[in-house]
Design a protein around this motif. Structure first.
Motif, PDB file in Angstrom:
ATOM      1  N   PHE A  10       0.825  -1.194   0.000  1.00 31.94           N
ATOM      2  CA  PHE A  10       0.000   0.000   0.000  1.00 31.94           C
ATOM      3  C   PHE A  10       0.867   1.254   0.000  1.00 31.94           C
ATOM      4  CE2 PHE A  10      -3.181   2.904   1.922  1.00 31.94           C
ATOM      5  CZ  PHE A  10      -4.189   2.708   0.996  1.00 31.94           C
ATOM      6  N   MET A  11       1.965   1.237   0.746  1.00 35.69           N
ATOM      7  CA  MET A  11       2.863   2.388   0.801  1.00 35.69           C
ATOM      8  C   MET A  11       3.509   2.635  -0.566  1.00 35.69           C
ATOM      9  SD  MET A  11       3.999   4.849   2.573  1.00 35.69           S
ATOM     10  CE  MET A  11       3.880   4.513   4.290  1.00 35.69           C
ATOM     11  N   ALA A  16       3.848   6.012  -5.369  1.00 44.56           N
ATOM     12  CA  ALA A  16       3.737   6.135  -6.827  1.00 44.56           C
ATOM     13  C   ALA A  16       2.670   7.168  -7.190  1.00 44.56           C
ATOM     14  CB  ALA A  16       3.414   4.781  -7.442  1.00 44.56           C
ATOM     15  N   ALA A  17       1.543   7.149  -6.499  1.00 43.71           N
ATOM     16  CA  ALA A  17       0.481   8.121  -6.755  1.00 43.71           C
ATOM     17  C   ALA A  17       0.962   9.537  -6.425  1.00 43.71           C
ATOM     18  CB  ALA A  17      -0.759   7.773  -5.945  1.00 43.71           C
ATOM     19  N   LEU A  18       1.716   9.696  -5.359  1.00 42.48           N
ATOM     20  CA  LEU A  18       2.247  11.001  -4.985  1.00 42.48           C
ATOM     21  C   LEU A  18       3.207  11.529  -6.043  1.00 42.48           C
ATOM     22  CD1 LEU A  18       2.536  13.268  -2.877  1.00 42.48           C
ATOM     23  CD2 LEU A  18       4.404  11.947  -1.888  1.00 42.48           C
ATOM     24  N   ILE A  19       4.053  10.658  -6.578  1.00 45.23           N
ATOM     25  CA  ILE A  19       5.004  11.075  -7.614  1.00 45.23           C
ATOM     26  C   ILE A  19       4.261  11.510  -8.873  1.00 45.23           C
ATOM     27  CG2 ILE A  19       6.793  10.218  -9.182  1.00 45.23           C
ATOM     28  CD1 ILE A  19       7.829   8.538  -6.777  1.00 45.23           C
ATOM     29  N   TYR A  54      15.132   8.887  -4.390  1.00 48.01           N
ATOM     30  CA  TYR A  54      14.262   8.025  -3.586  1.00 48.01           C
ATOM     31  C   TYR A  54      14.381   6.565  -4.020  1.00 48.01           C
ATOM     32  CZ  TYR A  54      10.209   5.789  -1.634  1.00 48.01           C
ATOM     33  OH  TYR A  54       9.400   4.914  -0.976  1.00 48.01           O
ATOM     34  N   ILE A  55      14.430   6.323  -5.323  1.00 46.07           N
ATOM     35  CA  ILE A  55      14.546   4.949  -5.829  1.00 46.07           C
ATOM     36  C   ILE A  55      15.887   4.339  -5.413  1.00 46.07           C
ATOM     37  CG2 ILE A  55      14.757   3.580  -7.939  1.00 46.07           C
ATOM     38  CD1 ILE A  55      12.660   5.493  -9.177  1.00 46.07           C
ATOM     39  N   ILE A  56      16.960   5.116  -5.532  1.00 42.99           N
ATOM     40  CA  ILE A  56      18.279   4.621  -5.128  1.00 42.99           C
ATOM     41  C   ILE A  56      18.290   4.301  -3.635  1.00 42.99           C
ATOM     42  CG2 ILE A  56      20.689   5.297  -4.805  1.00 42.99           C
ATOM     43  CD1 ILE A  56      20.473   6.777  -7.486  1.00 42.99           C
ATOM     44  N   LYS A  57      17.695   5.173  -2.831  1.00 39.24           N
ATOM     45  CA  LYS A  57      17.617   4.927  -1.390  1.00 39.24           C
ATOM     46  C   LYS A  57      16.851   3.642  -1.099  1.00 39.24           C
ATOM     47  CE  LYS A  57      15.059   6.278   2.550  1.00 39.24           C
ATOM     48  NZ  LYS A  57      14.004   5.304   2.450  1.00 39.24           N
TER      49      LYS A  57
END
Length: 67
Positions: A10-11, A16-19, A54-57
């Motif tokens: 869900f997170m 993804a929706a926020l981006i 964010y993806i790298i993190k």
């Protein structure tokens, strides 16, 4: 499915929706201010850098199992 798996799934969906929503906000900002090609590139470039970070993190944290 455990609560932790449901929560993680869900997170990811909410992030993804926020981006996607942030892309819409930046697009609308560039259009309303008539930023031009360079200005739009800078706005979307800054947003993309944040998304890539964010993806790298997320990959690094998942790879090493925490901090």
């Amino acid at each position: 499915m455990t609560w932790e798996e449901y929560e993680a799934l869900f997170m990811q969906g909410l992030i993804a929706a926020l981006i996607i929503f942030m892309f819409f906000i930046v697009f609308d900002l560039a259009r309303k201010t008539k930023a031009g090609k360079l200005g739009s590139f800078v706005l979307f470039g800054a947003l993309c850098l944040g998304v890539i970070a964010y993806i790298i993190k997320a990959v690094v944290v998942d790879s090493f199992g925490g901090y």
